[in-house]
Design a protein around this motif. Structure first.
Motif, mmCIF file in Angstrom:
data_model
loop_
_atom_site.group_PDB
_atom_site.id
_atom_site.type_symbol
_atom_site.label_atom_id
_atom_site.label_comp_id
_atom_site.label_asym_id
_atom_site.label_seq_id
_atom_site.Cartn_x
_atom_site.Cartn_y
_atom_site.Cartn_z
ATOM 1 N N PHE A 725 7.865 2.101 111.059
ATOM 2 C CA PHE A 725 6.815 3.097 111.277
ATOM 3 C C PHE A 725 6.932 4.199 110.228
ATOM 4 O O PHE A 725 7.971 4.840 110.097
ATOM 5 C CB PHE A 725 6.940 3.694 112.677
ATOM 6 N N ASN A 726 5.866 4.428 109.470
ATOM 7 C CA ASN A 726 5.818 5.490 108.478
ATOM 8 C C ASN A 726 4.449 6.146 108.526
ATOM 9 O O ASN A 726 3.424 5.459 108.670
ATOM 10 C CB ASN A 726 6.068 4.960 107.059
ATOM 11 N N LEU A 727 4.439 7.463 108.398
ATOM 12 C CA LEU A 727 3.172 8.177 108.352
ATOM 13 C C LEU A 727 2.493 7.909 107.022
ATOM 14 O O LEU A 727 3.134 7.996 105.959
ATOM 15 C CB LEU A 727 3.408 9.682 108.547
ATOM 16 N N PRO A 728 1.206 7.578 107.022
ATOM 17 C CA PRO A 728 0.540 7.177 105.777
ATOM 18 C C PRO A 728 0.463 8.285 104.737
ATOM 19 O O PRO A 728 0.424 8.007 103.535
ATOM 20 C CB PRO A 728 -0.866 6.768 106.250
ATOM 21 N N PHE A 729 0.459 9.541 105.166
ATOM 22 C CA PHE A 729 0.316 10.641 104.217
ATOM 23 C C PHE A 729 1.659 11.208 103.778
ATOM 24 O O PHE A 729 1.708 12.213 103.075
ATOM 25 C CB PHE A 729 -0.531 11.759 104.837
ATOM 26 N N LEU A 730 2.783 10.569 104.198
ATOM 27 C CA LEU A 730 4.108 11.040 103.825
ATOM 28 C C LEU A 730 4.847 9.969 103.038
ATOM 29 O O LEU A 730 4.719 8.768 103.310
ATOM 30 C CB LEU A 730 4.929 11.417 105.057
ATOM 31 N N HIS A 731 5.615 10.426 102.070
ATOM 32 C CA HIS A 731 6.486 9.520 101.327
ATOM 33 C C HIS A 731 7.624 9.061 102.234
ATOM 34 O O HIS A 731 8.025 9.761 103.167
ATOM 35 C CB HIS A 731 7.033 10.247 100.095
ATOM 36 N N ARG A 732 8.151 7.884 101.988
ATOM 37 C CA ARG A 732 9.205 7.349 102.852
ATOM 38 C C ARG A 732 10.451 8.228 102.828
ATOM 39 O O ARG A 732 11.183 8.311 103.826
ATOM 40 C CB ARG A 732 9.551 5.922 102.436
ATOM 41 N N LYS A 733 10.711 8.902 101.705
ATOM 42 C CA LYS A 733 11.841 9.826 101.646
ATOM 43 C C LYS A 733 11.615 11.022 102.572
ATOM 44 O O LYS A 733 12.540 11.502 103.229
ATOM 45 C CB LYS A 733 12.053 10.313 100.210
ATOM 46 N N ALA A 734 10.375 11.492 102.626
ATOM 47 C CA ALA A 734 10.048 12.609 103.509
ATOM 48 C C ALA A 734 10.173 12.189 104.974
ATOM 49 O O ALA A 734 10.656 12.960 105.813
ATOM 50 C CB ALA A 734 8.645 13.124 103.215
ATOM 51 N N THR A 735 9.752 10.957 105.284
ATOM 52 C CA THR A 735 9.879 10.461 106.662
ATOM 53 C C THR A 735 11.348 10.368 107.070
ATOM 54 O O THR A 735 11.718 10.766 108.189
ATOM 55 C CB THR A 735 9.213 9.084 106.786
ATOM 56 N N ALA A 736 12.188 9.871 106.171
ATOM 57 C CA ALA A 736 13.629 9.792 106.469
ATOM 58 C C ALA A 736 14.227 11.180 106.666
ATOM 59 O O ALA A 736 15.088 11.379 107.540
ATOM 60 C CB ALA A 736 14.347 9.063 105.338
ATOM 61 N N ALA A 737 13.750 12.158 105.886
ATOM 62 C CA ALA A 737 14.260 13.525 106.034
ATOM 63 C C ALA A 737 13.849 14.118 107.379
ATOM 64 O O ALA A 737 14.633 14.826 108.032
ATOM 65 C CB ALA A 737 13.758 14.396 104.888
ATOM 66 N N ILE A 738 12.624 13.841 107.827
ATOM 67 C CA ILE A 738 12.157 14.353 109.120
ATOM 68 C C ILE A 738 12.982 13.747 110.255
ATOM 69 O O ILE A 738 13.379 14.442 111.199
ATOM 70 C CB ILE A 738 10.661 14.056 109.300
ATOM 71 N N VAL A 739 13.256 12.448 110.173
ATOM 72 C CA VAL A 739 14.082 11.793 111.192
ATOM 73 C C VAL A 739 15.482 12.403 111.221
ATOM 74 O O VAL A 739 16.053 12.657 112.299
ATOM 75 C CB VAL A 739 14.147 10.284 110.932
ATOM 76 N N ALA A 740 16.030 12.684 110.035
ATOM 77 C CA ALA A 740 17.355 13.302 109.970
ATOM 78 C C ALA A 740 17.342 14.703 110.568
ATOM 79 O O ALA A 740 18.287 15.111 111.251
ATOM 80 C CB ALA A 740 17.836 13.350 108.521
ATOM 81 N N CYS A 741 16.277 15.454 110.335
ATOM 82 C CA CYS A 741 16.164 16.808 110.905
ATOM 83 C C CYS A 741 16.082 16.762 112.434
ATOM 84 O O CYS A 741 16.668 17.602 113.125
ATOM 85 C CB CYS A 741 14.935 17.516 110.338
ATOM 86 N N LEU A 742 15.365 15.783 112.966
ATOM 87 C CA LEU A 742 15.280 15.646 114.424
ATOM 88 C C LEU A 742 16.639 15.325 115.032
ATOM 89 O O LEU A 742 16.978 15.796 116.119
ATOM 90 C CB LEU A 742 14.263 14.563 114.788
#
Length: 768
Positions: A725-742
């Motif tokens: 699952f990845n948000l279409p308007f976010l880069h995969r690196k940004a998605t991984a960073a958001i998951v890490a922040c959570l």
């Protein structure tokens, strides 16, 4: 501040139910007040005409009364009624002995129950008696507990004194066969230790007795002479320190360093009792902390007595004011004569503890000893608040500037944006993870202090060096300003057309920034909270050498924090890859495609979980606690799930996907259960608070249930990788960073409840 709020703010949270229920009694008094107002309004509804006729008749009849004379001494003074309702006896308080209960139960008889509204006042006094008996019973139990604890500390003090004599006087034989040459020195040494409490306590008692009997006529010189005579007489009755106690008491100094651990393994069969100065210092330090915590408990118990006594005084004065009676004097006299008001056991224990601590752990320096036992509250420095506000404002301004710069220059549509996200974004995300974790820790410190969690003692911080939430926020905002300023400077997408590369200084900013932070962290100078920095470094070193160091709470607490910083640890690996083998001047690297990088990508992520596994094994063999074995199995399955998820991320494949999902599901169930049941102590079905636990420091139960739900949801973040699952308007690196922040946010929530449970467990262990 109203007294009800003041009482709630000063009470010991884990004793909350044992305090007087001031708000309930205040509510009963409000019922009495409302009834009296209604009753007064009903009585004042007589028609005005009837009242006028009645007053006229009184005036007419007074014209025909016999003249009483101008000097009638039998009449009452003007303004003083002949009978006063306030002087009537209102209550009778009795102490009733009941079978099966050693302490008396106090009962109040209300003598005005036949009056209008008397049933309300009867309810008030019944509930008041219940509250008072509850408070006295709890206070008596706690005093008995501290007595027993004082006896245990006395035994440990005897053992410490004997250990001092053995270590500091080697020629003295432990069997008591002392050489004649050393006998006198050993006895004098023992007397200097054993006489501590008796000497200071005797001086205090003698001064007090002289002050009472002679009413200030005796001089200080006479008192000192009397004290010295008593000390001289007592010397003849001196009993030497019981060195034989070392046969019955084993100095339990567990191996805490790699060298001592290996030595303990190699010399496990040697059972001979040998003591050295290192063991003496360790024993002194532990007993010193035990005395500090014991004295803290005495202070809390004294505060409990004072607050409840004040609460009863306040509520009775409020009753007198509402009912216009004089009942408070009788009731408060009973309070003063009860065990709550008359017992001085806690005060005497505090005096003896102070004397012992000053003599044995402060070298006789009273000011030094009392500053340790009663540490002054750290004054909040205005410059910390100022700079925190300044850096926070600058951080917000920099965030706005970065957003405006990206929007105005259309950097998201630039051809180099993907290259920036692949190579530059991971460099700066490391600082984001650090700042977020520090913000969560600052929030933890704030709420720990609010609910009176003794986190400095639990973590073992050096007294007075623990960081408050303002200091942590200052550090976090300072790092944030540096990182955001560097990001704004690094938003340069244009290459030099001649060299086809970016500026060296601009591309070196992340490396310079991380070097500055590491330099400050390891700086030996006394700047930027050196004590806290070195404490962090020491705990980190203990984690690296996990199986060789004794596992303490700060060590496994830090290791748990690192398990939530997997992405940050991988960012360190990327720093080495990018600046060591990559072409950072052109924002490109190929080392991420190498097999060595991929292997270390798995290894560095598993390191925190392996550290926790080794810590659990150490505690299993050292403490013989089987639950540590289960905890170790949990971390082993977590390592397996992490490896499988990373392999699936690198190679894909249906088999890896199934294995990763299966192991991740198992470890998620195990970790969630351990978080909620073992680390937080919740989900007790038969507790007074259903599905929580008996003692709750946070009064709002919804907070606990919300934390449970949030923890379960955030534990399922691994499904984002498995499901792709990845948000279409976010880069995969940004998605991984958001998951890490959570995950960092989940860890911050876990931190608060974990330490709360440790605090409650510590109080329970003290009460056992």
């Amino acid at each position: 501040m109203k007294f009800g709020k003041e009482l709630a703010s000063q009470m010991v949270q884990e004793w909350g139910e044992a305090y007087m229920d001031y708000n309930f009694l205040k509510g009963v008094l409000k019922d009495i007040s409302r009834f009296r107002r209604r009753n007064a309004a009903a009585q004042s509804s007589v028609p005005a005409a009837a009242a006028t006729r009645k007053n006229s008749l009184k005036r007419r009849l007074s014209m025909y009364r016999a003249f009483s004379g101008l000097t009638n001494r039998l009449s009452s003074p003007r303004g003083t009624p002949r009978s006063n309702h306030e002087d009537e006896e209102v209550i009778l308080v009795n102490a009733v002995e009941q079978e099966g209960i050693g302490a008396p139960q106090y009962q109040t008889m209300f003598l005005m129950s036949s009056e209008a509204g008397g049933e309300y006042e009867l309810v008030f006094f019944r509930r008041l008696d219940d509250e008072f008996n509850k408070v006295v019973r709890f206070y008596r139990e706690k005093v008995e507990e501290v007595r027993k604890e004082a006896d245990e500390l006395s035994k440990q003090m005897d053992a410490l004194i004997a250990l001092r004599i053995v270590v500091e006087k080697p020629p003295v034989d432990i069997n008591g066969a002392q050489s004649q040459r050393r006998t006198d020195s050993a006895v004098i040494e023992a007397k200097s230790h054993m006489d501590a409490i008796q000497e200071i306590e005797m001086s205090g008692e003698e001064v007090a007795e002289d002050g009472e009997t002679s009413a200030g006529t005796a001089t200080m010189a006479d008192q000192n002479t009397k004290i010295e005579e008593e000390k001289t007489n007592n010397f003849t009755d001196f009993r030497p320190a019981p060195l034989h106690v070392l046969y019955d008491v084993r100095v339990n100094i567990q191996p805490e360093t790699p060298i001592s651990t290996l030595k303990n393994i190699l010399m496990a069969s040697n059972s001979e009792l040998k003591y050295n100065r290192a063991e003496l210092r360790k024993a002194e330090e532990r007993l010193r902390k035990a005395f500090m915590e014991f004295y803290r408990k005495l202070r809390l118990l004294k505060s409990y007595c004072f607050l409840n006594t004040l609460a009863f005084s306040k509520i009775m004065k409020k009753y007198d004011k509402i009912t216009s009676r004089k009942a408070s004097r009788s009731y408060l006299e009973m309070v003063d004569k009860s065990y709550l008001g008359s017992s001085d056991e806690v005060s005497r224990l505090m005096e003896r503890t102070e004397a012992t601590f000053i003599k044995h752990f402060a070298n006789g320096n009273r000011r030094k000893g009392m500053s340790v036992l009663r540490p002054h509250v750290k004054r909040e420095k205005h410059r910390i608040t100022f700079f925190h506000g300044l850096f926070s404002g600058c951080s917000i301004a920099l965030v706005v500037a970065i957003i405006v710069s990206i929007r105005a220059r259309h950097l998201l549509q630039h051809e180099g944006s993907d290259q920036f996200m692949e190579n530059i974004f991971p460099l700066y995300s490391l600082f984001g993870f650090i700042v977020l974790h520090m913000l969560m820790y600052a929030g933890n410190v704030y709420f720990w202090r609010r609910y009176r969690i003794n986190y400095p003692f639990i973590f073992g911080f050096k007294q007075g060096t623990e960081l408050g939430y303002r200091e942590v926020l200052l550090l976090a905002s300072g790092i944030s300003v540096l990182a955001l300023a560097a990001v704004l400077w690094h938003l340069d997408m244009e290459m030099d057309p001649v060299t086809r590369s970016y500026k060296v200084l601009t591309e070196s900013v992340p490396w310079i920034l991380i070097s500055v932070l590491l330099t400050i962290t390891f700086c030996p100078l006394n700047i930027v909270y050196r004590s806290s920095r070195f404490f962090l470094i020491r705990c980190a070193w203990h984690c690296i050498c996990a199986p060789l160091f004794k596992v303490t709470l700060p060590d496994f607490f830090l290791a748990d924090q690192l398990t939530s910083q997997v992405q940050a640890i991988r960012s360190f690996e990327f720093y080495i890859c990018y600046y060591g083998w990559g072409n950072f001047r052109q924002r490109s690297n190929t080392c991420q495609d190498s097999d060595v990088y991929k292997i270390f990508y798995i290894i560095v992520a598993a390191i925190p979980f392996v550290v926790r596994l080794l810590q659990c094994l150490r505690r299993l063999f050292e403490e013989k606690d089987n639950s540590q074995g289960l905890n170790g199995i949990k971390y082993f399955t977590t390592v397996a799930a992490l490896v499988l998820r990373t392999l699936y991320e690198q190679k894909k494949g249906t088999a890896l996907r199934v294995l990763a999902a299966a192991f991740s599901g198992i470890t998620t169930i195990a970790n969630t259960y351990w978080d909620i049941v073992r680390d937080w102590g919740l989900l007790e079905r038969n507790s007074k608070n259903p599905w929580l636990r008996d003692k709750l420091l946070v009064p709002n139960k919804a907070v606990y249930f919300a934390a449970i739900v949030v923890n379960i949801i955030l534990r399922l973040l691994w499904m984002q990788l498995i499901l792709g699952f990845n948000l279409p308007f976010l880069h995969r690196k940004a998605t991984a960073a958001i998951v890490a922040c959570l995950e960092i946010i989940r860890r911050g929530i876990w931190n608060f409840f974990r330490l709360v449970y440790s605090h409650i467990g510590q109080q329970n262990s003290m009460n056992m």
